[in-house]
Design an enzyme around this catalytic site. Structure first.
Site, PDB file in Angstrom:
ATOM      1  N   GLY A 674       0.790  -1.287   0.149  1.00  0.00           N
ATOM      2  CA  GLY A 674       0.052   0.049  -0.107  1.00  0.00           C
ATOM      3  C   GLY A 674       0.901   1.193  -0.005  1.00  0.00           C
ATOM      4  O   GLY A 674       1.938   1.165   0.483  1.00  0.00           O
ATOM      5  N   GLY A 676       0.180   5.676   0.461  1.00  0.00           N
ATOM      6  CA  GLY A 676      -0.644   6.773   0.636  1.00  0.00           C
ATOM      7  C   GLY A 676       0.297   7.960   0.716  1.00  0.00           C
ATOM      8  O   GLY A 676       1.339   8.253   0.320  1.00  0.00           O
ATOM      9  N   GLY A 677      -0.410   9.120   0.957  1.00  0.00           N
ATOM     10  CA  GLY A 677       0.003  10.500   1.010  1.00  0.00           C
ATOM     11  C   GLY A 677       1.134  10.708   2.044  1.00  0.00           C
ATOM     12  O   GLY A 677       2.117  11.787   1.762  1.00  0.00           O
ATOM     13  N   VAL A 681       3.250   1.043   2.872  1.00  0.00           N
ATOM     14  CA  VAL A 681       2.951   0.182   3.827  1.00  0.00           C
ATOM     15  C   VAL A 681       3.502  -1.300   3.416  1.00  0.00           C
ATOM     16  O   VAL A 681       3.231  -1.441   2.018  1.00  0.00           O
ATOM     17  CB  VAL A 681       1.603  -0.129   4.242  1.00  0.00           C
ATOM     18  N   LYS A 695       4.528   0.569   8.626  1.00  0.00           N
ATOM     19  CA  LYS A 695       4.323   1.572   7.809  1.00  0.00           C
ATOM     20  C   LYS A 695       5.658   2.586   7.823  1.00  0.00           C
ATOM     21  O   LYS A 695       6.347   2.717   8.773  1.00  0.00           O
ATOM     22  CB  LYS A 695       3.225   2.178   8.507  1.00  0.00           C
ATOM     23  N   ASP A 808     -10.045  11.068  10.971  1.00  0.00           N
ATOM     24  CA  ASP A 808     -10.053  10.721   9.756  1.00  0.00           C
ATOM     25  C   ASP A 808     -10.756   9.444   9.671  1.00  0.00           C
ATOM     26  O   ASP A 808     -10.280   8.277   8.918  1.00  0.00           O
ATOM     27  CB  ASP A 808      -8.637  10.449   9.181  1.00  0.00           C
TER      28      ASP A 808
END
Length: 984
Positions: A674, A676-677, A681, A695, A808
């Site tokens: 994964g 993300g911003g 991960v 992470k 979030d």
């Protein structure tokens, strides 16, 4: 002898006094030791309340202690002192003369014990606003009590009505805001005829309000809000002639205001909001002492009585979401220090009352979604106290008075969907606190003033569907907090300002359907939070900047321009299908319906690129061979040195079965699962087969570092850790809950930050509902996911030392283990709740589009109720299988508005439920839908706490009898039973 006999009475009196003074020091010493023992049981790190509680200080001089004339302790006053710990009621109640015990507004925990019964002399008891647990004991021996406060202290179990039965002297009874078991209105309270203050809000009352409530004729305050009360407001209430405040909001009351309600001529505060009351307000016309009238979210109809315009004490009125018609009294609010009016979502007509800000104190004008006509009165242009003006969705016209654009305290200016004309004046430069302008769908024209940049608090600008023209001022780049910029359907010309790339908080840019020309600024590619970019239907030319490849866009539309050149490969994906149509000069290597890109020699670009690569490869091989012998000798030493250059620091939060090297060896591209911003991960598997999710947090500046033979992008200056990393570690390191993802440790170096979590093999709820990884989830599984996630959030809000606001909450942050049990994850935006919520404010968009609570756009306040709203959206996803944002919801629509539009009939309500859910469980899904609707209430105060959400979900366990209120064609309501069987 006779003389001695005559002196005997005097001698007896002397010896009695002498004995008293002999015994007094003993009693005094006992009470002193008792107070010192009480002190040792409590904790007070922030104030000096116990500073003089010392053995060498007379106990009657102890802070908070009042004594009788004989020196015994009469009162203990320790309220609002930030004290924590367990209250030693056994010691306190050994003070036999104690008449007042005031412990309210502290942080006491544990249980209130039966020892309290020994305080038989008490006439004043305050244990309210604390953090006790368990049920409140039977304290029926405290028959002398006149004031009894136990509100908002975490009590559960049965309502303590047995205790109250013997307290016939009670003047004040306050037991509200506790999660007592559901109970009918306690009849014993109706016999307490000395009561003048009764606070029973949010304490589990159900059924009807008894007619005998009228027996409590001394009442000046009656608060029964946020319960489960049904039936009509009893006529007995009209006998309470001394009533000053009546709070009935958030119940299930129905019917009209009882005849004779106008007899309550002392009433100043009346709130019956969020019920099912109907009829007109004719009974209100005599209540000329009203200060506040709150009847929002009911079914009232007819006109507002003209007499309200003469109420000289009235300072606020809220009637939104009813069925009122006619005009508002034109003198409304003109007599005193008027505060606010909210009559939105009715059918009012006529002009806006002009003098509500006559005294210069008005803060809110909210009249949206009515049929008001005329303009905004000029008087409001000088209303410097105003913080919110919302007049959208009316038939208002004319020019907005210039001063309104620059009101110094204004936070929201919402004039959308009217017939206003004219320009935005340069007064906008004075609007230092303005966070939102919504002027869409009007007839505004002219250019945007250059000094709009002085309105530095702006978070949202929506000027769509007007006739604005001229160039977009370059000064707009100075709006560092702007998150949404919507200028579509205007006549803006010139180029897109390059300075827009400085608006680092931008998440949504829409400039479609204008006359913009020139190239797309390269600077847009540096916007870190941009998720939506629409520049379609303009006259833009030049190439698409490769810098846009850095963006992670949910929406991209460059269609119908004059763009040329190659579409960057990272944008040439099916997700952006149709985003480039109408640009005949574009080419692509991947997208169908576009011509293939060619190099300068006329050969297909891929052959041209291949030739260059072969030449480079030959050169690299020759150079490599030339240095081979030298590198061979030093390679092993260099590799060892590169690892030693990383000084790793591990902080463990659980017992670890792995080493740093075990984790570092797994940080490689093949294990990436994964991105993300804030980082990537990885799935790291140990030699024993145990999996972990690691992470890798990125920060601000780019660089490269080699880890275990794999080059990974590490964004950040040496020694600097990202805010996301710090927030996530701070939040998760102390949390222990089965529904919150487990953080094993953090591993950090000067330029790298790693978090090691338990691995969730089923990915996220978003994946299972909406992506190619979608799996069939039966209703029982969906319900268990909902309940588990709710319990995780409940723990964050109520179970931690300080409440943790996630900020979030969304389906992609709810991870699923091998049994589809949920874990709340990704705390990069988490925030520890502050004691002063007014400080809990941010101007950077926190959250994800589609999940963000509506108030956040204009208040910027983040609290637990923001998480509750987001969780309500997740529930709607689980029920419907739909995403929070879909094209079928229409422009500016979302899943919440879509669900609201479906609550017209039983059939349309059932259509919300995912078609894959079997018919037998659709009614169960509807029960959870009711919870989702409450969670997504527009007003944060109407949303339940997560603790209440958990309880509601537990009551909605599959196969329970459910009912839902639906609207009939004639506008009235009825309750439909959607299932005819109960849980076995």
């Amino acid at each position: 002898m006779a003389a001695l006999f005559n002196c005997w009475p005097a001698l007896i009196h002397f010896f009695s006094i002498f004995s008293f003074f002999l015994l007094f020091p003993v009693a005094f010493s006992d009470e002193l030791q008792t107070l010192l023992s009480i002190k040792s049981s409590l904790s007070n790190p922030t104030t000096n309340v116990f500073q003089n509680w010392e053995p060498n200080t007379p106990l009657c001089k102890f802070t908070g202690i009042t004594c009788n004339s004989d020196g015994s302790v009469k009162e203990i006053e320790l309220s609002n002192q930030k004290i924590s710990g367990f209250v030693p009621f056994d010691k306190i109640c050994s003070l036999t003369s104690l008449e007042k015990l005031s412990l309210g507004y502290n942080s006491f925990s544990g249980q209130v014990t039966d020892d309290l019964n020994k305080c038989v002399s008490l006439n004043y008891l305050d244990v309210g606003n604390n953090e006790f647990t368990g049920s409140f004991p039977d304290v029926s021996s405290l028959s002398e009590l006149t004031h009894f406060y136990a509100n908002n202290s975490g009590f559960t179990g049965k309502f303590p009505w047995n205790s109250v039965a013997n307290m016939s002297n009670l003047i004040v009874l306050s037991l509200g805001d506790n999660q007592f078991d559901r109970t009918p209105f306690p009849e014993v309270i109706l016999k307490l005829n000395k009561l003048n203050w009764l606070y029973l809000s949010s304490c589990g009352l159900e059924g009807e309000i008894p007619e005998e409530i009228g027996n409590l004729k001394e009442l000046i305050n009656l608060e029964l809000s946020m319960n489960y009360l049904t039936g009509e407001i009893p006529s007995g209430i009209t006998k309470l002639k001394k009533l000053w405040q009546l709070e009935l909001y958030e119940n299930q009351l129905t019917g009209k205001l009882p005849v004779g309600f106008g007899n309550l001529t002392s009433l100043e505060y009346f709130d019956a909001s969020t019920n099912n009351l109907y009829g007109d307000l004719s009974e209100i016309r005599k209540l000329n002492q009203l200060v506040s009238l709150q009847l929002l979210q009911n079914q009232f109809s007819g006109e507002v009585p003209a007499e309200l315009g003469e109420f000289k004490k009235l300072v606020n009125i809220s009637l939104y979401t009813n069925k009122f018609t006619g005009q508002l009294p034109q003198k409304l609010g003109s007599w005193g220090n008027f505060d606010f009016i909210d009559v939105s979502e009715n059918s009012f007509t006529g002009p806006i009352p002009p003098d509500m800000c006559k005294m210069g104190t008005m803060r809110g004008l909210l009249i949206l979604q009515n049929n008001f006509t005329g303009g905004i009165p000029e008087t409001y242009a000088s209303c410097t106290s105003m913080t919110r003006i919302r007049v959208s969705k009316n038939s208002l016209s004319g020019v907005i008075p210039a001063g309104i654009w620059g009101l110094p305290k204004l936070e929201i200016l919402d004039v959308a969907m009217n017939e206003f004309e004219g320009t935005i004046t340069s007064d906008i430069g004075n609007a230092k606190t303005l966070g939102e302008i919504d002027a869409a769908n009007n007839r505004f024209s002219g250019e945007l003033p250059f000094n709009i940049s002085n309105a530095s608090s702006l978070v949202k600008i929506d000027l769509s569907n007007n006739q604005f023209s001229g160039e977009i001022p370059g000064s707009i780049g100075e709006l560092k907090k702007i998150g949404n910029l919507n200028l579509q359907y205007n006549k803006f010309s010139g180029s897109i300002p390059y300075s827009l790339g400085s608006c680092v908080s931008l998440s949504d840019i829409n400039m479609a359907n204008n006359l913009l020309s020139g190239s797309i600024p390269v600077s847009l590619g540096s916007l870190p939070t941009l998720t939506s970019l629409n520049l379609s239907e303009n006259q833009l030319s030049g190439q698409i900047p490769k810098s846009l490849s850095n963006l992670k866009l949910n929406l991209l539309d460059f269609s119908n321009n004059q763009l040329t050149g190659e579409i960057p490969n990272s944008l040439s994906i099916d997700a952006y299908k149709g985003s480039f149509s109408g640009n005949n000069g574009l080419c692509s290597q991947n997208l169908k319906n576009f011509r293939r890109c060619y190099g300068e020699a006329g050969k297909p670009r891929e052959w041209y690129t291949l030739l260059i690569c072969l030449l480079v490869a030959v050169i690299v091989v020759l150079v490599s061979f030339a240095g081979y012998l030298f590198l061979k000798k030093k390679s092993s030493k260099e590799h060892e040195r590169s690892l030693k250059q990383n000084s790793w620091n591990t902080k463990s939060f659980h017992i670890l079965t792995f080493t740093e090297d075990d984790i570092l060896d797994g940080i490689k591209h093949d294990n990436l699962i994964g991105k993300g911003g804030s980082g990537s991960v990885y799935r790291v598997q140990l030699s024993d087969g145990t999996d972990f999710a690691v992470k890798h947090i990125w920060t601000s500046d780019s660089g490269n570092r080699k880890i275990s033979g794999t080059t990974s992008p590490i964004l950040g200056k040496p020694g600097k850790k990202s805010k996301e990393f710090e927030a996530e570690v701070e939040t998760l390191s102390s949390i222990r809950h089965v529904n919150v993802v487990k953080l094993y440790c953090s591993i950090t170096s000067d330029d790298s930050s790693l978090l090691v979590y338990e691995y969730m093999p089923n990915g996220s709820l978003w994946d299972r509902l909406h992506t190619c990884k979608k799996m069939s989830l039966d209703w029982e599984t969906r319900y268990e996911i909902a309940l588990g996630a709710a319990k995780g959030l409940e723990y964050l809000h109520h179970g931690c030392d300080k409440p943790v606001i996630h900020r979030d909450v969304k389906s992609s942050n709810i991870l699923l283990d091998e049994f589809c049990k949920p874990r709340i994850a990704d705390f990069g935006l988490a925030k520890i709740a502050q004691a002063d919520s007014t400080k809990d404010t941010t101007h950077v968009i926190a959250g994800t589009h589609g999940y963000i609570a509506p108030e956040y756009g204009y208040t910027h306040k983040v609290n637990e109720k923001s998480d509750v709203y987001s969780f309500g959206v997740v529930l709607m996803e689980l029920i419907s299988g739909k995403r929070p944002i879909e094209s079928e919801y229409g422009e500016n629509g979302n899943i919440v508005t879509w669900v609201s539009s479906k609550l017209k009939s039983k059939e349309s309500v059932l259509s919300i439920v995912d078609s894959s859910i079997p018919e037998a469980f659709k009614e169960d899904a509807i029960e959870v839908l009711r919870i989702a609707i409450v969670c997504t209430s527009r007003l944060p105060t109407l949303r339940p706490t997560m603790r209440n959400v958990v309880k509601m979900l537990e009551n909605a366990e599959p196969c329970r009898l459910v009912g839902i209120i639906v609207s009939k064609d004639d506008g009235s309501n009825r309750t439909e039973q959607l299932k005819d069987h109960t849980k076995m």
